[in-house]
Design a protein around this motif. Structure first.
Motif, short mmCIF file in Angstrom:
data_model
loop_
_atom_site.label_atom_id
_atom_site.label_comp_id
_atom_site.label_asym_id
_atom_site.label_seq_id
_atom_site.Cartn_x
_atom_site.Cartn_y
_atom_site.Cartn_z
N VAL A 52 7.80 9.22 -0.24
CA VAL A 52 7.56 8.00 0.55
C VAL A 52 6.22 7.46 0.08
N ARG A 53 6.13 6.13 0.00
CA ARG A 53 4.89 5.53 -0.49
C ARG A 53 4.83 4.09 0.03
N GLY A 54 3.72 3.40 -0.30
CA GLY A 54 3.50 2.08 0.29
C GLY A 54 2.68 2.29 1.56
N ALA A 55 1.60 1.52 1.70
CA ALA A 55 0.64 1.80 2.76
C ALA A 55 1.26 1.89 4.17
N PRO A 56 2.05 0.89 4.60
CA PRO A 56 2.57 0.99 5.97
C PRO A 56 3.52 2.17 6.16
N HIS A 163 3.47 -7.87 -7.75
CA HIS A 163 3.02 -6.67 -8.47
C HIS A 163 3.31 -5.46 -7.61
N CYS A 164 3.70 -4.37 -8.24
CA CYS A 164 4.00 -3.12 -7.53
C CYS A 164 5.20 -3.33 -6.60
N ASN A 165 5.26 -2.55 -5.55
CA ASN A 165 6.32 -2.74 -4.56
C ASN A 165 5.69 -2.91 -3.20
N ALA A 166 5.75 -4.11 -2.68
CA ALA A 166 5.33 -4.39 -1.32
C ALA A 166 6.51 -4.97 -0.57
N GLY A 175 9.14 -5.26 4.51
CA GLY A 175 8.10 -5.39 3.49
C GLY A 175 7.02 -6.35 3.95
N THR A 176 5.96 -6.42 3.15
CA THR A 176 4.89 -7.37 3.46
C THR A 176 5.01 -8.57 2.50
N ALA A 177 4.64 -8.38 1.25
CA ALA A 177 4.71 -9.49 0.29
C ALA A 177 6.14 -10.01 0.11
N ALA A 253 -7.75 -4.07 -1.83
CA ALA A 253 -7.33 -3.01 -2.76
C ALA A 253 -5.82 -3.03 -2.85
N ASN A 254 -5.32 -2.99 -4.04
CA ASN A 254 -3.87 -2.90 -4.23
C ASN A 254 -3.63 -2.17 -5.55
N LYS A 255 -2.38 -2.00 -5.87
CA LYS A 255 -1.99 -1.24 -7.06
C LYS A 255 -2.74 -1.70 -8.30
O1 MRU Z 1 0.97 3.98 -4.83
P1 MRU Z 1 1.90 3.23 -3.93
O2 MRU Z 1 3.25 3.02 -4.51
O3 MRU Z 1 1.92 3.81 -2.53
O4 MRU Z 1 1.20 1.80 -3.84
C1 MRU Z 1 1.80 0.77 -3.10
C2 MRU Z 1 1.10 -0.51 -3.23
O5 MRU Z 1 0.12 -0.66 -3.93
C3 MRU Z 1 1.62 -1.63 -2.39
O6 MRU Z 1 1.44 -2.86 -3.02
C4 MRU Z 1 0.83 -1.60 -1.09
O7 MRU Z 1 0.98 -0.36 -0.45
C5 MRU Z 1 1.23 -2.66 -0.17
S1 MRU Z 1 2.67 -2.16 0.65
C6 MRU Z 1 3.37 -3.14 1.69
#
Ligand code: MRU
Length: 368
Positions: A52-56, A163-166, A175-177, A253-255
Motif C-alpha cells: 500500500v502506498r500514496g500518502a492518504p 506525475h506518479c500516482n495520486a 484520489g487527489t490529483a 513534497a511529492n514524488k
Molecule cells: O512513494 P509513493 O508511491 O507512496 O508516493 C506517492 C506520491 O508521491 C503521490 O503523488 C502522493 O502520495 C500523493 S497521493 C494522493
C-alpha cells in the motif's frame, strides 16, 4: 472506483471483521491481487514494501494497524510500540504521522478495555473521511479543468499531465490529483492524461495508467523526461499532481521529479496545480526544501526493473552495470512559488501561508 466493473476501495475491513483487506499494489498492473493483513507487523511491512502506498492510503492503513496491534495487547506500552513501529515505516508522507497522532489522542485516554473497539471505529472513520475529502477535492478541481477547457475554446482535447500516482490507488477512494480528472471525464469533458512513467518504481506507468484504463479515461504513458517538450509545444493545458507533505507556507513534497515538471510548467506558462487533503498539510514546517525529510530507498529499485514477459511471467532484470552504485531519492520539494494553486477539500487557494490559512482559519494564531 471500479475494478473490472465492480466498485471497490483500496482498503476495507474483511467480512469476518478480524483483518483488513488491501490491493497488493506491488503486483499491479500485471496481476490484480488482494491481501489480508491481520497483525500490526503485517501492516508495517505492507507500508514499507509499498504493497500500500500514496500518502492518504498510508495514513488510513496505519490507523487500522493500530487497531490490529491493540487487539493483541491494548496496554499503554503496546499502543506506544505500535505507534513507533508504524511511524517508522515511511518518513515523507505526513498523513502517516497525522493518522497516528489522531489515534493516540483518542485512544490513550481510554481504559484499555475500550481501546480496541474505539480504534476499529476510528480507523473506519478515517477511511470514510478520506473518501469524502477526495470527492470534495474533485469538485473544486473540476472547476479548474472546466476553466482550462473554456480557455482553450472547447476545442480538441483537454490535455492534463500528472506525475506518479495520486489517483484512487493512493487514497481510500477517488484520489487527489485524479479525482477532478474522473469527474471531468464523467461530465463529458474530452480529457486526456499524459502519464509520467515515474521511475524508479513506475507508479505512473503501472498504477496511474492502470486505474485510468479501468475507468476508461484516455491516457498516454510518457517517459519522465518528455513533459517539458510537450509543454513547449502547447500539448499540455495543465499539470496536476498530489503531495506527500505540504508546508504551512505551501511548499510541496511529492514524488521525485515533480520539481522538474513544475520548473518546465513555469517556463512555458502552463498552470501547475497540487491537490491535497488537509491531513497532508504539515502546519509545523515552513521551509520545505530544508525541513521535509526525503525518503531514500534501496538502490535496487533503480538498478532492477520488473516487467511481464510475453509468456505472462513477471520477472526482474538489472539495467545498470554490476557494481555501479545507485542513489534512490524518492521525493523532492517544489517551492510554493512554482505552484499555481493548491486544491483542497475546502476549495482552491494560493500556495502560501495566507492562502492556506484563508481556507483553514482555525489554524490561524495556533503555534506553530
Ligand atoms: O512513494 P509513493 O508511491 O507512496 O508516493 C506517492 C506520491 O508521491 C503521490 O503523488 C502522493 O502520495 C500523493 S497521493 C494522493
Amino acid at each position: 472506483m471500479k475494478v473490472h466493473g465492480k466498485p471497490m476501495r483500496t482498503l476495507w475491513l474483511e467480512e469476518d471483521g478480524q483483518a483488513v483487506g488491501i490491493i497488493d499494489q506491488t503486483r499491479l498492473p500485471h496481476a490484480f491481487v488482494t491481501a489480508r493483513l491481520s497483525t500490526v507487523d503485517e501492516v508495517a511491512h505492507a507500508i514499507r514494501a509499498m504493497r500500500v502506498r500514496g500518502a492518504p492510503l498510508i495514513g488510513a492503513t496505519a490507523a487500522y494497524g493500530v487497531w490490529l496491534a491493540l487487539r493483541a495487547d491494548a496496554s499503554d506500552g503496546a499502543l506506544e510500540r505500535a505507534l513507533a513501529l508504524l511511524g517508522a515505516t515511511r518518513p515523507t508522507a505526513v498523513n502517516l504521522r497525522w493518522a497516528l497522532e489522531d489515534m493516540r489522542r483518542r485512544l490513550a485516554p481510554l481504559p484499555p478495555s475500550e481501546r480496541v473497539a474505539a480504534a476499529k471505529r476510528r480507523a473506519a472513520e478515517v477511511c470514510d473521511e478520506d473518501v469524502a475529502i477526495n470527492r470534495a477535492i474533485g469538485g473544486h478541481g473540476l472547476k479548474l479543468l472546466e476553466e482550462a477547457w473554456a480557455r482553450k475554446g472547447r476545442q480538441g482535447r483537454l490535455e492534463v499531465l500528472t506525475h506518479c500516482n495520486a489517483g484512487w490507488l493512493a487514497t481510500v477512494d477517488w484520489g487527489t490529483a485524479l479525482s477532478p480528472v474522473y469527474l471531468a471525464h464523467d461530465a463529458g469533458l474530452p480529457v486526456h492524461v499524459w502519464v509520467d512513467e515515474t521511475r524508479p518504481r513506475n507508479q505512473g506507468a503501472g498504477l496511474t495508467a492502470w486505474e485510468l484504463g479501468q475507468h476508461g479515461v484516455p491516457h498516454t504513458v510518457i517517459a519522465d523526461n518528455v513533459g517539458g517538450h510537450l509543454m513547449q509545444h502547447g500539448q499540455v493545458d495543465l499539470c496536476i499532481v498530489g503531495t506527500d507533505r505540504t508546508t504551512a507556507s505551501g511548499d510541496v513534497a511529492n514524488k521525485i521529479g515533480t520539481y522538474l515538471k513544475a520548473l518546465a510548467a513555469r517556463d512555458t506558462g502552463v498552470p501547475f496545480y497540487v491537490a491535497l487533503p488537509s491531513p497532508t498539510i504539515d502546519w509545523t514546517l515552513r521551509d520545505g526544501v530544508r525541513d521535509i525529510p526525503i525518503e531514500q530507498r534501496d538502490g535496487a529499485e533503480l538498478s532492477d526493473v520488473s516487467g511481464r514477459l510475453p509468456s505472462g511471467e513477471v520477472v526482474t532484470v538489472r539495467v545498470t552495470p554490476e557494481g555501479s552504485p545507485a542513489a534512490n531519492y524518492a521525493f523532492d520539494v517544489t517551492p510554493a512559488r512554482l505552484v499555481t494553486a493548491l486544491v483542497t477539500e475546502r476549495g482552491v487557494c494560493a500556495a502560501s501561508e495566507e492562502g492556506l490559512r484563508s481556507l483553514f482559519p482555525e489554524r490561524a494564531g495556533r503555534a506553530p
